[in-house]
Write a protein that holds these residues in place. Sequence first.
Motif, PDB file in Angstrom:
ATOM      1  N   MET B 361      -7.868   0.686   0.620  1.00 65.15           N
ATOM      2  CA  MET B 361      -7.928  -0.214  -0.856  1.00 65.15           C
ATOM      3  C   MET B 361      -6.976   0.666  -1.736  1.00 65.15           C
ATOM      4  O   MET B 361      -6.356   0.119  -2.418  1.00 65.15           O
ATOM      5  CB  MET B 361      -9.251  -0.290  -1.275  1.00 65.15           C
ATOM      6  CG  MET B 361      -9.979  -1.608  -0.837  1.00 65.15           C
ATOM      7  SD  MET B 361     -11.559  -1.953  -1.314  1.00 65.15           S
ATOM      8  CE  MET B 361     -11.422  -2.087  -2.964  1.00 65.15           C
ATOM      9  N   VAL B 364      -3.299   0.693  -0.935  1.00 71.58           N
ATOM     10  CA  VAL B 364      -2.859  -0.611  -1.216  1.00 71.58           C
ATOM     11  C   VAL B 364      -2.627  -0.718  -2.686  1.00 71.58           C
ATOM     12  O   VAL B 364      -1.390  -1.110  -3.388  1.00 71.58           O
ATOM     13  CB  VAL B 364      -3.553  -1.816  -0.734  1.00 71.58           C
ATOM     14  CG1 VAL B 364      -2.863  -3.134  -1.225  1.00 71.58           C
ATOM     15  CG2 VAL B 364      -3.418  -1.851   0.591  1.00 71.58           C
ATOM     16  N   THR B 365      -3.585  -0.235  -3.439  1.00 67.50           N
ATOM     17  CA  THR B 365      -3.465  -0.276  -4.865  1.00 67.50           C
ATOM     18  C   THR B 365      -2.411   0.832  -5.544  1.00 67.50           C
ATOM     19  O   THR B 365      -1.707   0.532  -6.339  1.00 67.50           O
ATOM     20  CB  THR B 365      -5.045  -0.041  -5.393  1.00 67.50           C
ATOM     21  OG1 THR B 365      -5.795  -0.816  -4.994  1.00 67.50           O
ATOM     22  CG2 THR B 365      -4.977  -0.604  -7.043  1.00 67.50           C
ATOM     23  N   PRO B 368       1.725   1.599  -2.656  1.00 67.69           N
ATOM     24  CA  PRO B 368       2.051   0.499  -1.675  1.00 67.69           C
ATOM     25  C   PRO B 368       2.800   1.135  -0.529  1.00 67.69           C
ATOM     26  O   PRO B 368       3.148   0.358   0.209  1.00 67.69           O
ATOM     27  CB  PRO B 368       2.654  -0.378  -2.722  1.00 67.69           C
ATOM     28  CG  PRO B 368       2.258   0.132  -3.843  1.00 67.69           C
ATOM     29  CD  PRO B 368       2.069   1.458  -4.204  1.00 67.69           C
TER      30      PRO B 368
END
Lengths: 335, 400
Positions: B361, B364-365, B368
């Motif tokens: 997480m 991804v946050t 990227p």
Amino acid sequence: MDVFLTQILNGLDKGSAYALIALGLTLIFGTLGVVNFAHGALFMIGAFCSVFLQRLLNLSYETVDPTKTDFLGNPAVIKTPYVESWFGPEMGAAIIDWSVPLAVLFAIPIMIAIGFIMERGLIKHFYKREHADQILVTFGLAIVLQEVIKAVYGANPIQTPAPDALSGVAVLAEGVVYPVWRIVYFFFSVVVIGAVFAFLQFTTFGMVVRAGMADRETVGLLGIDIDKRFTLMFGLAAAVAGLAGVMYGPINAPNYHMGMDFLVLSFVVVVVGGMGSLPGAVAAGFLLGILESFASMTAVTDIIPGINQIIIYLVAIIILLVRPRGLMGRKGVME
Amino acid sequence: MLGLGKKDASLLLVVVALTMLAPFILNPFPSDSGMAQFNAGYPDLMQRFVIFGIFAIGFNILFGLTGYLSFGHAAFLGVGSYSAVWMFKLLSMNILPAIILSVIIAGLFSLLIGWVSLRRTGIYFSILTLAFAQMSFALAYSVLTPLTNGETGLQVTLDDPRILGVSATADGSIPVTNLFGLEMRSAYDMIVGPWTFTFSVGYYVCAIVMIAAFYLSIRIFRSPFGMMLRAIKSNQTRMNYTGLNPKPYTLAAFVISGMYAGLAGGLMASMDPLAGAERMQWTASGEVVLMTILGGVGTLIGPILGAGMIKYFENIFSKINDGVLHTWFSFLPDGIENFMVAVIHPFVGKGWHLTLGLIFMLVVTFLPGGLVEGGQRIAKALRKKDKDDDGKSPSTEPAE
């Protein structure tokens, strides 16, 4: 005929779980435009709300009864749940017995709060990013939620029995016997779905939300803070998923990966119904549930073996290829 | 060199060096020391590093270049495994025909699925591939039992025909997988002082295949074809307007990545002649997505790094139990020690998936581009600092 009726009941029953989860997914997608892979986890958390309540109600204190002995000859230790001592033994036992229906009331505020935190804390930051990123971050979140539950409650399924009054079987017609709780589940889901639709249809709040789903920008231009309302809708969607989970407990003992199992299917349901269409999601949920249960009849599996395993996916593939916007999807929405 | 630019050639050389010297690099701790459990230099794990590396490289050709997020790639890996095991059962225990067949079958399978799925884009594509993969998984478990042996999984047995080989060895056991007589599970132990380095034939076969796969992926990335795929990712509508049909390109990318997955599946079966349906489940597809994202989507080296990291965590992190934690924090007072152990406990051992989910997480946050982007940012920051130092140094000089 009896077989036929049983299959329809089975289908409605499976379909009600699909429809409830798909409804929540569509609420989130239609309002916020987010593809929420963590929705299955919300369903699972709902189921564990009832596990939590059950444990809470069963908290007991121990008293030693010197007049009786246990099988080792020691004085027997009697556990009395606190609720029994507070409300009297009969009332207390009834409360414990009805812990699953009580968990429905208990789960609503919790699920709304979880949905609220999820949206404000994480998903808010992903509105402007690609759908792939939204899928990925919610997928990660699903893993995290699932592992947290696993760390707290362990990997084994935990039984959450239905109240005694509702746990038997009902004779519906000559030769048609069906578990009562599954019938309760169906009616419960109809009530929840009806409530959500009524909320959207007959309240001013719901009207604004529907307007926002149709044209977010214009609603914003009218001076309405649509984001705030959409956040609340996320909470509502989480609550719907959670309620579906609470009531599902007695049918299938909650375990930490039950959400993932349902997630894939409910995505398929949403796609078949039409991305962003609430009636579509509900209709497709029941439809696919009934299709699945008919496909698992022996008469059908004898002709096409294994069809019961793949029918839903097969239908989804065909629908996506011949009618990309789904059964009831609006034209131009994610086509 | 080999048709590569200078930068790519040096990257390839780095990868070659890393994979060839892996038995040394992954075994930094003497085998009798307390840290030995962090050694990853045993054949089984090293094989998984490179096999999943191949899988992720292939996935990256599809997702990294065209932006199509497939959630069903594990199906191709599973199909590859099944075809390889069938080759072991019917033809011989030589891995070469098995791997060739698994690549071909996975290619055909992905041609079929890709042809259908690629009619749609975005989230619909993801769900279509997911649906196909779940369908294959369900079928492998139920109806296709004669082909897949259902829940037990497909295994080689003593009474398989094996036309070109033997059904059983002289001493009555099942023959082992080999490459023209070179047995996959044979290994050579090199003992240097307290260290033990294991050189396994299976690992080196996999590693060489992975280097070839990596080289091919560099060539694809740098080719006009790769450029076309990138064009699809950045703006498909515009590509249509210029009169190009993106479909053949995306389909080609899909089939290539499916064949990579099949290759990985075939290698997996070659190392351990066993294939089960759980390899096709969608969580397995999710895993390769995690690997690619974690390493860096659309970068050359990223998927390999991601695959290595996840497999390392899976094996090493999950071994850390409370006992190990207590020895780590034994220098602290008892209360704090227990507190630290209790805090870290949910994240290690059986809970390593939690750590994985959290890291994923965060990546991804905030990152990227994955680990590769992280590395680049750090490098950039360091360079900038150097420059700043240079720029500032005159001003910080005391005026004389």
